[in-house]
Structure formats: C-alpha cells, structure tokens
Motif scaffolding. Structure first.
Motif, PDB file in Angstrom:
ATOM      1  N   ALA A  75       0.827  -1.213   0.000  1.00 60.22           N
ATOM      2  CA  ALA A  75       0.000   0.000   0.000  1.00 60.22           C
ATOM      3  C   ALA A  75       0.859   1.259   0.000  1.00 60.22           C
ATOM      4  CB  ALA A  75      -0.933  -0.013   1.207  1.00 60.22           C
ATOM      5  N   ARG A  76       2.090   1.155   0.498  1.00 63.72           N
ATOM      6  CA  ARG A  76       2.968   2.333   0.541  1.00 63.72           C
ATOM      7  C   ARG A  76       3.660   2.595  -0.786  1.00 63.72           C
ATOM      8  NH1 ARG A  76       3.990   0.768   5.972  1.00 63.72           N
ATOM      9  NH2 ARG A  76       5.674  -0.597   5.310  1.00 63.72           N
ATOM     10  N   ARG A  77       3.608   1.608  -1.665  1.00 61.28           N
ATOM     11  CA  ARG A  77       4.237   1.808  -2.969  1.00 61.28           C
ATOM     12  C   ARG A  77       3.426   2.834  -3.766  1.00 61.28           C
ATOM     13  NH1 ARG A  77       5.633  -4.280  -4.823  1.00 61.28           N
ATOM     14  NH2 ARG A  77       5.337  -3.371  -6.851  1.00 61.28           N
ATOM     15  N   HIS A  78       4.091   3.488  -4.696  1.00 64.89           N
ATOM     16  CA  HIS A  78       3.346   4.458  -5.498  1.00 64.89           C
ATOM     17  C   HIS A  78       3.432   4.117  -6.973  1.00 64.89           C
ATOM     18  CE1 HIS A  78       1.818   7.009  -2.396  1.00 64.89           C
ATOM     19  NE2 HIS A  78       2.988   6.948  -1.785  1.00 64.89           N
ATOM     20  N   ASP A  79       3.521   2.802  -7.263  1.00 62.72           N
ATOM     21  CA  ASP A  79       3.548   2.390  -8.668  1.00 62.72           C
ATOM     22  C   ASP A  79       2.155   2.341  -9.275  1.00 62.72           C
ATOM     23  OD1 ASP A  79       2.970   0.289  -6.992  1.00 62.72           O
ATOM     24  OD2 ASP A  79       4.574  -1.025  -7.712  1.00 62.72           O
ATOM     25  N   VAL A 137     -12.068   8.474  -8.864  1.00 58.12           N
ATOM     26  CA  VAL A 137     -11.110   8.318  -9.962  1.00 58.12           C
ATOM     27  C   VAL A 137      -9.681   8.285  -9.433  1.00 58.12           C
ATOM     28  CG1 VAL A 137     -12.612   9.463 -11.650  1.00 58.12           C
ATOM     29  CG2 VAL A 137     -11.022  10.827 -10.281  1.00 58.12           C
ATOM     30  N   PRO A 138      -8.795   7.621 -10.165  1.00 57.38           N
ATOM     31  CA  PRO A 138      -7.393   7.592  -9.740  1.00 57.38           C
ATOM     32  C   PRO A 138      -6.686   8.872 -10.175  1.00 57.38           C
ATOM     33  CG  PRO A 138      -7.672   6.297 -11.735  1.00 57.38           C
ATOM     34  CD  PRO A 138      -9.031   6.823 -11.379  1.00 57.38           C
ATOM     35  N   ILE A 139      -5.806   9.379  -9.313  1.00 52.01           N
ATOM     36  CA  ILE A 139      -4.975  10.516  -9.734  1.00 52.01           C
ATOM     37  C   ILE A 139      -3.539  10.266  -9.305  1.00 52.01           C
ATOM     38  CG2 ILE A 139      -6.822  12.237  -9.586  1.00 52.01           C
ATOM     39  CD1 ILE A 139      -5.367  13.277  -6.996  1.00 52.01           C
ATOM     40  N   LYS A 140      -2.644  11.034  -9.899  1.00 49.22           N
ATOM     41  CA  LYS A 140      -1.308  11.093  -9.340  1.00 49.22           C
ATOM     42  C   LYS A 140      -1.049  12.541  -8.954  1.00 49.22           C
ATOM     43  CE  LYS A 140       1.221  11.392 -13.689  1.00 49.22           C
ATOM     44  NZ  LYS A 140       2.143  10.704 -14.601  1.00 49.22           N
ATOM     45  N   HIS A 141      -0.353  12.669  -7.858  1.00 47.79           N
ATOM     46  CA  HIS A 141      -0.198  13.991  -7.282  1.00 47.79           C
ATOM     47  C   HIS A 141       1.265  14.214  -6.922  1.00 47.79           C
ATOM     48  CE1 HIS A 141      -0.968  17.557  -4.988  1.00 47.79           C
ATOM     49  NE2 HIS A 141      -0.543  17.007  -3.877  1.00 47.79           N
ATOM     50  N   ARG A 142       1.798  15.278  -7.423  1.00 48.41           N
ATOM     51  CA  ARG A 142       3.194  15.607  -7.141  1.00 48.41           C
ATOM     52  C   ARG A 142       3.298  16.302  -5.795  1.00 48.41           C
ATOM     53  NH1 ARG A 142       6.513  15.064 -11.950  1.00 48.41           N
ATOM     54  NH2 ARG A 142       8.080  13.975 -10.719  1.00 48.41           N
ATOM     55  N   ASP A 143       4.204  15.828  -4.984  1.00 47.85           N
ATOM     56  CA  ASP A 143       4.456  16.479  -3.707  1.00 47.85           C
ATOM     57  C   ASP A 143       5.965  16.634  -3.596  1.00 47.85           C
ATOM     58  OD1 ASP A 143       4.376  17.516  -1.199  1.00 47.85           O
ATOM     59  OD2 ASP A 143       3.913  15.618  -0.198  1.00 47.85           O
ATOM     60  N   GLY A 144       6.439  17.817  -3.952  1.00 46.24           N
ATOM     61  CA  GLY A 144       7.872  18.014  -4.017  1.00 46.24           C
ATOM     62  C   GLY A 144       8.450  17.119  -5.089  1.00 46.24           C
ATOM     63  N   SER A 158       8.414  13.775  -5.018  1.00 50.64           N
ATOM     64  CA  SER A 158       7.772  12.464  -5.153  1.00 50.64           C
ATOM     65  C   SER A 158       6.379  12.560  -5.761  1.00 50.64           C
ATOM     66  CB  SER A 158       7.713  11.774  -3.790  1.00 50.64           C
ATOM     67  OG  SER A 158       7.184  12.663  -2.839  1.00 50.64           O
ATOM     68  N   THR A 159       6.004  11.472  -6.407  1.00 53.10           N
ATOM     69  CA  THR A 159       4.675  11.372  -7.008  1.00 53.10           C
ATOM     70  C   THR A 159       3.867  10.361  -6.207  1.00 53.10           C
ATOM     71  OG1 THR A 159       5.536  11.869  -9.193  1.00 53.10           O
ATOM     72  CG2 THR A 159       3.417  10.762  -9.104  1.00 53.10           C
ATOM     73  N   HIS A 160       2.715  10.794  -5.750  1.00 48.99           N
ATOM     74  CA  HIS A 160       1.834   9.897  -5.003  1.00 48.99           C
ATOM     75  C   HIS A 160       0.646   9.528  -5.876  1.00 48.99           C
ATOM     76  CE1 HIS A 160       4.047  10.566  -1.298  1.00 48.99           C
ATOM     77  NE2 HIS A 160       4.084  11.846  -1.634  1.00 48.99           N
ATOM     78  N   ARG A 161       0.204   8.292  -5.716  1.00 46.44           N
ATOM     79  CA  ARG A 161      -0.953   7.834  -6.489  1.00 46.44           C
ATOM     80  C   ARG A 161      -2.037   7.367  -5.532  1.00 46.44           C
ATOM     81  NH1 ARG A 161       3.389   6.664  -9.924  1.00 46.44           N
ATOM     82  NH2 ARG A 161       3.013   7.432 -12.026  1.00 46.44           N
ATOM     83  N   PHE A 162      -3.230   7.899  -5.700  1.00 45.60           N
ATOM     84  CA  PHE A 162      -4.346   7.491  -4.846  1.00 45.60           C
ATOM     85  C   PHE A 162      -5.655   7.820  -5.558  1.00 45.60           C
ATOM     86  CE2 PHE A 162      -2.371  11.474  -3.448  1.00 45.60           C
ATOM     87  CZ  PHE A 162      -3.392  12.383  -3.630  1.00 45.60           C
ATOM     88  N   TRP A 163      -6.772   7.482  -4.887  1.00 44.30           N
ATOM     89  CA  TRP A 163      -8.110   7.703  -5.448  1.00 44.30           C
ATOM     90  C   TRP A 163      -8.755   8.913  -4.778  1.00 44.30           C
ATOM     91  CZ3 TRP A 163     -10.000   4.418  -9.281  1.00 44.30           C
ATOM     92  CH2 TRP A 163      -9.272   3.238  -9.492  1.00 44.30           C
TER      93      TRP A 163
END
Ligand SMILES: [Zn+2]
Ligand SMILES: [Zn+2]
Length: 335
Positions: A185-189, A265-272, A274-279
């Motif tokens: 769950a911590r992975r962001h692939d 919907v799924p998104i990817k979000h840039r935080d500095g 790193s890229t995070h992926r979540f719904w």
C-alpha cells in the motif's frame, strides 16, 4: 467458461465481455453467432462442428477446445467448454481470501447495477493479452480492472505493477489494485488501496469491509496567516492556494460501485520530488485541475457532493448506500 472465443469460420476472436464482441464494424454479431449456435444445437449438430473454439488459455496452450454459447436469464453471455478438462485449464489455484475478494467485487458491482466478471482476458492486439482478476463494466464504457494482491499470495508477488497498470490504462481499463499488506500500500507504482488482513469468511460476508488507505479527500486552502498547514513551497505565507490530500476511510463495496460509476477516480499527485498515487472523488480531481491551471484562486465548490463522503458509517449512509445483498450460495468466479 472463458470470455474469448475463436470463430473458426470468420477467423476472428470474440470478446464476450464487450457489447460488440470487439468488432464495432460487424453489427449484431452476437445475435448472429448465438442464433446460429442455437440452430445447430436444435439440429443436434456436434459442438465440434459449430465453428466456436476457446480463443484464450486453451488456444495459447495449443489445444483445440470446442465451445458452445449460453445466454443467462440476466443477459450474461457465456461461452462454455464442451469438455470439463478444458474448463479446468482455466482454473488457476487461488487462495480462499483472494476468491472471497473476487466474489465480493462481483457482488458489490452487481448490486450497484454493474456487470462484473472474473479472470477476464482482454486482447491487446494480434498476440497480446491483459488478464484481469475481476473486471467491472462501469458507466459509459468505463472498465475497472481489479487486481487483488494479498499477504497469502504465494505464487506471484506484484511484479512490474507500474507497467501492467500502464498497459491496462492504454487499453481502456482503469487498474484498481487492492491489498492487505502495508508494504504494498505504501508503494506508489499504482493507486493501491488497502484493507486490514481478514480471513476469507469475513471478506465474503456482506458486512462492512473498510478500505483503510488509498482514498483521499483533497483539502484546498489559501496560504495566508489563517492557514493550518505550512506552505509547501516557501518558508513564508505565499498567498497562493495549495492542496493537502487527507486520508479517509471508505467502504470497499462503495469503492467498487463509485469507481464503476466514475465518481471516484485515480490521480497522481506531485508532492515536491515524489509522485503519489491514490483515489479521489471526481469532483476533487476536477478541482485539482482547476488549481493546477490557476494557483491564485480557490477552486469553486461543487453544487452537490457525489463522491463517497468518506465512510463513517452513519445509519443513513448504511441504509441508502448499502442495500444488503442476499447471501449468495453461488461462486460467481468459479462458474
Ligand atoms: Zn479454454
Ligand atoms: Zn504557500
């Protein structure tokens, strides 16, 4: 059963999970082949002379496996292997927990008015395939491809998740990976969702199954003296609008139905860096796009909220959104 049929006379593959069988240029194809198969059956013509073979696992294995067609009362189209040994070729060993999840996804989807199938193979060209654990047919052609990876999985770990997710997306399937493992769950692939580790009989039950990570609510805020968060970009108050994703529990069945409806919907979000992926809800995604276009204005609030409002299970929420499905004795994934 299998969802890919090879029509020996037409020389084409038919994907039974698609309304047009994957051939938009051949109108009424299903009616044509189904009526023909019924006609042959009525005349006692052997299955091996009806032009239909398994075009999936059996064909890949170099086996000629004849099939006939069946139309269920609920409108579900099925291709059935004539011989049981061919059918068995399709049954991969699966843990009870994994199977319970598959059945839960199907049940949640169906009670929400969506169609769902297990172990679906989607053709991606002349030779390629995508195998999906459980495929939910959502609104307006939306297809959600659920992949369940549990701690009990011993055969294959989640390798090359990113490339599998990209491939699915490219072929019109929104990947939805679910796990009970915190390290996955911590992975962001991909946009992983996670529930607690539960035994199969609990997963299979109709009661609440909570998703404890992977869904977030976006908090939009102006970076001024009243802000609760630190400015992510500067050491001071920059005056712009920022967004903070906040984890929120949702109910698994809700997630299955809302993703199918296109409301989550799924998104990817840039935080500095790193890229995070979540719904997120579709509304939050739209607001995020507004923000990315203009960092000086707070994205307008929607007229109404159509996502899962998070799932603190209030009685109203339970009654409105969770019609208790009748306990099913059938195993939709082992049909
Ligand atoms: Zn087969
Ligand atoms: Zn700021």
């Amino acid at each position: 059963m299998a969802n890919i049929v090879w029509h020996t006379k037409f020389g084409i593959h038919l994907d039974l999970t698609l309304e047009d069988l994957g051939h938009p240029n051949l109108p009424n194809l299903w009616t044509t082949i189904y009526d023909t198969d019924r006609l042959y059956a009525a005349r006692s013509i052997p299955v091996s002379e009806r032009d239909l073979q398994c075009g999936g696992i059996c064909q890949e294995a170099g086996v000629t496996a004849w099939m006939y067609l069946r139309l269920r009362a609920n409108g579900r189209r099925e291709a059935v292997h004539e011989r049981a040994e061919d059918e068995e070729r399709h049954a991969a060993p699966m843990t009870p927990e994994h199977q319970a999840y598959q059945e839960r996804i199907v049940r949640a989807a169906v009670t929400g008015g969506f169609r769902a199938d297990c172990e679906v193979r989607t053709r991606t060209g002349r030779r390629g395939w995508i195998q999906t654990d459980t495929l939910v047919q959502g609104e307006s052609g939306l297809r959600i491809g659920w992949e369940v990876q549990l701690s009990t999985a011993d055969t294959h770990g989640p390798r090359s998740v990113r490339s599998r997710a990209i491939k699915a997306t490219k072929h019109g399937i929104t990947p939805a990976w679910h796990t009970d493992r915190a390290d996955y769950a911590r992975r962001h692939d991909t946009q992983w969702t996670r529930s607690d580790k539960l035994p199969a009989h609990v997963i299979a039950k109709a009661g609440d199954l909570r998703v404890v990570s992977g869904f977030r609510v976006l908090d939009f805020w102006r970076c001024d003296v009243r802000a609760l968060y630190r400015c992510p970009a500067t050491q001071r108050r920059c005056g712009k609008v920022h967004v903070t994703p906040k984890p929120r529990d949702v109910l698994f069945d809700d997630l299955v139905r809302r993703t199918a409806a296109g409301l989550v919907v799924p998104i990817k979000h840039r935080d500095g860096a790193s890229t995070h992926r979540f719904w997120v809800t579709r509304i939050d995604r739209d607001r995020l796009e507004d923000l990315n276009n203009d960092h000086t204005a707070l994205p307008p609030l929607p007229d109404h909220e159509d996502g899962p409002a998070g799932c603190e299970p209030s009685p109203a929420h339970l009654s409105a959104d969770h019609p208790r499905p009748a306990p099913s004795r059938t195993h939709p994934c082992r049909g």
